[in-house]
Design a protein around this motif. Structure first.
Motif, short mmCIF file in Angstrom:
data_model
loop_
_atom_site.label_atom_id
_atom_site.label_comp_id
_atom_site.label_asym_id
_atom_site.label_seq_id
_atom_site.Cartn_x
_atom_site.Cartn_y
_atom_site.Cartn_z
N ALA A 251 0.83 -1.21 0.00
CA ALA A 251 0.00 0.00 0.00
C ALA A 251 0.86 1.26 0.00
O ALA A 251 0.57 2.23 -0.71
N VAL A 252 1.95 1.22 0.76
CA VAL A 252 2.85 2.37 0.82
C VAL A 252 3.47 2.63 -0.55
O VAL A 252 3.61 3.80 -0.97
N GLN A 253 3.82 1.58 -1.27
CA GLN A 253 4.40 1.77 -2.61
C GLN A 253 3.41 2.45 -3.56
O GLN A 253 3.83 3.15 -4.49
N ARG A 254 2.12 2.28 -3.31
CA ARG A 254 1.12 2.95 -4.15
C ARG A 254 1.07 4.45 -3.92
O ARG A 254 0.43 5.19 -4.69
N LEU A 255 1.75 4.92 -2.87
CA LEU A 255 1.81 6.36 -2.60
C LEU A 255 2.85 7.06 -3.47
O LEU A 255 2.80 8.28 -3.62
N LYS A 256 3.78 6.30 -4.04
CA LYS A 256 4.90 6.92 -4.76
C LYS A 256 4.42 7.79 -5.92
O LYS A 256 4.85 8.96 -6.04
N PRO A 257 3.53 7.32 -6.81
CA PRO A 257 3.08 8.20 -7.90
C PRO A 257 2.29 9.41 -7.40
O PRO A 257 2.29 10.46 -8.04
N ILE A 258 1.65 9.27 -6.25
CA ILE A 258 0.91 10.40 -5.69
C ILE A 258 1.89 11.47 -5.23
O ILE A 258 1.70 12.67 -5.47
N ALA A 259 2.98 11.05 -4.58
CA ALA A 259 4.01 12.00 -4.16
C ALA A 259 4.64 12.66 -5.39
O ALA A 259 4.86 13.88 -5.40
N ASP A 260 4.93 11.87 -6.40
CA ASP A 260 5.53 12.43 -7.62
C ASP A 260 4.61 13.48 -8.25
O ASP A 260 5.06 14.56 -8.67
N GLN A 261 3.32 13.17 -8.30
CA GLN A 261 2.36 14.09 -8.88
C GLN A 261 2.30 15.40 -8.10
O GLN A 261 2.13 16.48 -8.68
N ALA A 262 2.48 15.31 -6.77
CA ALA A 262 2.44 16.50 -5.92
C ALA A 262 3.78 17.23 -5.89
O ALA A 262 3.89 18.30 -5.28
#
Length: 337
Positions: A251-262
């Motif tokens: 689940a944490v790895q799914r946060l990576k593209p969200i961080a990149d987008q932000a």
């Protein structure tokens, strides 16, 4: 630079990213490195520092005191805590009795090299000492000028309400609670935060990065990285174990593209997320190197839009702990000694 927020219903401002020395000073890193990191925090705009007498059995306070030596005291906000065993672990070397509190504040001030702390915190709730005794001691410390404000750590909503009422009767200000809070640990949201908001109490949250798991460096199905917190018993390896399940790490790895987008790193996203909660005055961060702080402080002032917050919730699914009843299990029902 770091933004400031008011701490509770008071006029005290603190840096919304606060430096904590729980698992670093006098434990994980050498003293010279600790001093450099504290100076790096100051250079990054952090002026608020949190410690406790129990960290490294009082040694962490001494390291922080030496690191802050020569700084303008009026430009700093120094917090410490009392409750857990210290010293030779005698029967009165723990808890929130008047004896332990009065002796502990004097020891903390001596080690920190200061005449007063800005915030003196009850590190846990003491079920074996009358709350009236505890708050009378706190009130006396405030009147003696040894502490400016009173806070607590990991208290339940009911305990906060009772403590706040006693503080008001005694003419002192209970302005903060220091709980664990992160994307993965959200137990305070159900009861503690609403009660605190009502009473004018802020949260100073610890482990906003879930012991480093929200950095994304721990990968599902792979050994933990050498030299990481998960391999070091002095650095909280026991605390991180609950997060090292594959479902959480995926689940944490799914946060990576969200961080990149932000436009944020994973640590910045984790810190920015807790700061979106209006009841949070500060996120406690630790570091063993100054450059770690230079990256972290960039989360200050970041506003995450509704779409980003929704994407985070979707990515994490049901992995976060949201059980408000868990707040009742944190403080020991009996003292440790």
């Amino acid at each position: 630079m770091v933004n400031y927020r008011y701490l509770g219903n008071s006029g005290l401002k603190v840096s919304e990213i606060t430096f904590g020395n729980w698992v670093t000073h006098a434990s994980q890193v050498e003293d010279d490195a600790a001093v450099r990191t504290v100076h790096g925090a100051l250079d990054a705009g952090i002026t608020t520092f949190d410690t406790a007498d129990t960290y490294a059995n009082t040694a962490a306070e001494s390291v922080l005191g030496r690191a802050l030596e020569g700084q303008r005291r009026e430009s700093l906000e120094i917090f410490t805590k009392v409750y857990f065993p210290t010293g030779p672990m005698g029967p009165n070397d723990t808890g929130l009795s008047r004896k332990h509190i009065m002796e502990s504040i004097n020891g903390s001030l001596r080690r920190l090299g200061t005449d007063y702390v800005d915030l003196y915190q009850a590190h846990r709730f003491d079920y074996e000492t009358p709350l009236e005794e505890t708050f009378q001691a706190f009130a006396d410390i405030v009147r003696q000028g040894k502490a400016l404000y009173i806070g607590v750590s990991e208290w339940t909503a009911e305990q906060l309400r009772e403590g706040h009422a006693l503080a008001r009767e005694l003419g002192v200000q209970l302005i903060s609670n220091q709980p664990q809070y992160s994307m993965l640990h959200r137990v305070i949201e159900e009861k503690v935060v609403p009660t605190s908001a009502e009473l004018g109490i802020s949260q100073i949250v610890w482990s906003p990065m879930a012991q480093g798991v929200l950095s994304g460096k721990y990968l599902p199905g792979q050994p933990v990285p050498e030299g990481s917190r998960a391999t070091d018993d002095k650095s909280g390896a026991e605390f991180i174990k609950k997060y090292l399940r594959d479902d959480i790490l995926e689940a944490v790895q799914r946060l990576k593209p969200i961080a990149d987008q932000a436009g944020l790193t994973m640590p910045q996203l984790a810190i920015a997320w807790v700061l979106q909660n209006e009841n949070v005055a500060a996120a406690l961060v630790g570091a063993s190197r100054p450059e770690q702080l230079a990256d972290t402080v960039k989360a200050s002032g970041v506003k995450l839009d509704a779409d980003t917050l929704a994407a985070i919730d979707e990515a994490l699914g049901d992995t976060p702990n949201r059980d408000g009843d868990d707040t009742y299990s944190v403080s020991p029902k009996t003292r440790m000694i």
